[in-house]
Design an enzyme around this catalytic site. Structure first.
Site, mmCIF file in Angstrom:
data_model
loop_
_atom_site.group_PDB
_atom_site.id
_atom_site.type_symbol
_atom_site.label_atom_id
_atom_site.label_comp_id
_atom_site.label_asym_id
_atom_site.label_seq_id
_atom_site.Cartn_x
_atom_site.Cartn_y
_atom_site.Cartn_z
ATOM 1 N N SER A 106 -7.036 -5.223 10.622
ATOM 2 C CA SER A 106 -7.383 -6.099 11.814
ATOM 3 C C SER A 106 -6.818 -7.510 11.378
ATOM 4 C CB SER A 106 -8.944 -6.157 12.215
ATOM 5 O OG SER A 106 -8.880 -4.962 13.259
ATOM 6 N N TYR A 163 -4.077 -8.323 14.709
ATOM 7 C CA TYR A 163 -5.155 -8.239 15.354
ATOM 8 C C TYR A 163 -6.286 -9.593 15.258
ATOM 9 C CZ TYR A 163 -4.481 -3.660 17.297
ATOM 10 O OH TYR A 163 -4.125 -2.600 18.105
ATOM 11 N N ASP A 221 1.508 -0.771 9.537
ATOM 12 C CA ASP A 221 1.737 0.544 10.131
ATOM 13 C C ASP A 221 2.942 0.886 10.150
ATOM 14 O OD1 ASP A 221 1.009 2.572 12.028
ATOM 15 O OD2 ASP A 221 0.634 1.541 13.584
ATOM 16 N N ILE A 233 0.708 -1.114 0.076
ATOM 17 C CA ILE A 233 0.017 0.085 -0.086
ATOM 18 C C ILE A 233 0.939 1.313 0.038
ATOM 19 C CG2 ILE A 233 -0.302 0.311 2.691
ATOM 20 C CD1 ILE A 233 -3.603 0.645 1.913
HETATM 21 N N1 APR Z 1 0.479 -3.276 2.295
HETATM 22 C C1 APR Z 1 -0.653 -3.817 2.419
HETATM 23 N N2 APR Z 1 -1.157 -4.571 3.192
HETATM 24 C C2 APR Z 1 -0.015 -5.005 4.155
HETATM 25 C C3 APR Z 1 1.248 -4.435 4.326
HETATM 26 C C4 APR Z 1 1.596 -3.390 3.231
HETATM 27 N N3 APR Z 1 2.808 -2.862 3.174
HETATM 28 N N4 APR Z 1 2.030 -4.885 5.374
HETATM 29 C C5 APR Z 1 1.102 -5.687 5.861
HETATM 30 N N5 APR Z 1 -0.255 -5.795 5.398
HETATM 31 C C6 APR Z 1 -1.286 -6.487 5.442
HETATM 32 C C7 APR Z 1 -1.293 -7.707 6.327
HETATM 33 O O1 APR Z 1 -0.951 -8.861 5.465
HETATM 34 C C8 APR Z 1 -2.463 -7.875 7.181
HETATM 35 O O2 APR Z 1 -3.458 -8.338 6.263
HETATM 36 O O3 APR Z 1 -2.075 -5.678 6.256
HETATM 37 C C9 APR Z 1 -3.110 -6.628 7.016
HETATM 38 C C10 APR Z 1 -3.251 -6.008 8.330
HETATM 39 O O4 APR Z 1 -2.167 -6.651 9.304
HETATM 40 P P1 APR Z 1 -1.434 -5.665 10.411
HETATM 41 O O5 APR Z 1 -0.644 -4.609 9.795
HETATM 42 O O6 APR Z 1 -1.045 -6.547 11.472
HETATM 43 O O7 APR Z 1 -2.741 -4.823 11.308
HETATM 44 P P2 APR Z 1 -3.762 -5.180 12.186
HETATM 45 O O8 APR Z 1 -3.939 -6.624 12.228
HETATM 46 O O9 APR Z 1 -4.918 -4.141 11.905
HETATM 47 O O10 APR Z 1 -3.214 -4.969 13.592
HETATM 48 C C11 APR Z 1 -2.838 -3.765 13.991
HETATM 49 O O11 APR Z 1 -0.501 -4.180 14.263
HETATM 50 O O12 APR Z 1 1.362 -3.163 14.023
HETATM 51 C C12 APR Z 1 0.441 -3.037 14.652
HETATM 52 O O13 APR Z 1 0.256 -0.597 15.124
HETATM 53 C C13 APR Z 1 -0.392 -1.835 14.715
HETATM 54 O O14 APR Z 1 -0.787 -2.417 17.012
HETATM 55 C C14 APR Z 1 -1.340 -2.324 15.555
HETATM 56 C C15 APR Z 1 -1.568 -3.812 15.140
#
Ligand code: APR
Length: 191
Positions: free
Chosen positions: A132, A136, A45, A22
């Site tokens: 999530s 998460y 993130d 992204i």
């Molecule tokens: N581009 C697109 N999607 C991505 C990328 C990227 N660069 N990196 C990871 N993802 C995807 C993951 O494969 C997953 O399907 O984003 C989705 C969300 O995963 P997470 O980033 O782990 O987010 P989430 O599950 O909402 O957890 C949030 O993670 O890092 C921490 O600060 C954040 O504490 C919060 C938690």
């Protein structure tokens, strides 16, 4: 590597799906999967803060000083630093427990807030991750239905001025889940 993409019309707007990172996809606003402390982390993130640079965290610090925490289901916006965007919308998804603890409502709400903040900022194009579904723990098949349902119903309404929402999924499995949800949900919305 195959480059899966899907584009579906919702009224006069586009709902798109692609596999990718992204941080590399230009848009007016980029959605982030943040945490309530707005403190940065891993996953998408971490990638957004690395690519956007320290200006994003500085601005989040000012927001934290003002509002404290951002609850699950809500979102805040900052400028996008060096990312190919004007804004980052930091949405806080729910931690998945059993699916009966308010997770679908909170997940739906954080996508709705992304669209609402895009409108407040004047953003016409928005990219979104699968909030999530990483740390998460929200199962991808369930999350994809909630995510697509929330965004498609906003795009089919009359309030938003957003013209294009693109879900940028990290792998083919996520892409297939989101595409299946879209092919299921969007035609039903049109009828
Ligand atoms: N581009 C697109 N999607 C991505 C990328 C990227 N660069 N990196 C990871 N993802 C995807 C993951 O494969 C997953 O399907 O984003 C989705 C969300 O995963 P997470 O980033 O782990 O987010 P989430 O599950 O909402 O957890 C949030 O993670 O890092 C921490 O600060 C954040 O504490 C919060 C938690």
């Amino acid at each position: 590597m195959s480059r899966a993409e899907l584009k579906i019309g919702v009224k006069d707007r586009d709902l798109s799906f692609m596999v990718g990172d992204i941080t590399k996809v230009p848009a007016d606003a980029i959605g982030n999967a943040a945490n309530s402390r707005l403190a940065g982390g891993g996953g998408v993130d971490g990638a957004i803060h690395r690519a956007g640079g320290p200006a994003i965290m500085q601005e989040l610090g000012q927001i934290r000083a003002r509002i404290g925490q951002c609850p699950a289901g809500d979102a805040v916006a900052t400028r996008a630093g060096k990312l190919p965007a004007q804004w980052v919308i930091h949405a806080v998804g729910p931690v998945y427990r059993d699916g009966r603890s308010g997770e679908p409502m909170a997940l739906r709400s954080c996508y709705e807030r992304c669209l609402e903040l895009s409108d407040e900022l004047g953003a016409r194009t928005l990219t979104l991750p699968a909030i999530s579904t990483g740390v998460y723990g929200y199962p991808m098949d369930l999350a994809s239905n909630v995510a697509v349902g929330a965004v498609a119903s906003k795009l089919s309404g009359s309030e938003t001025k957003v013209k294009r929402v693109t879900f940028v999924l990290f792998d083919e499995t996520a892409f297939r889940q989101f595409a299946a949800a879209a092919l299921d949900i969007v035609p039903a919305l049109a009828s």
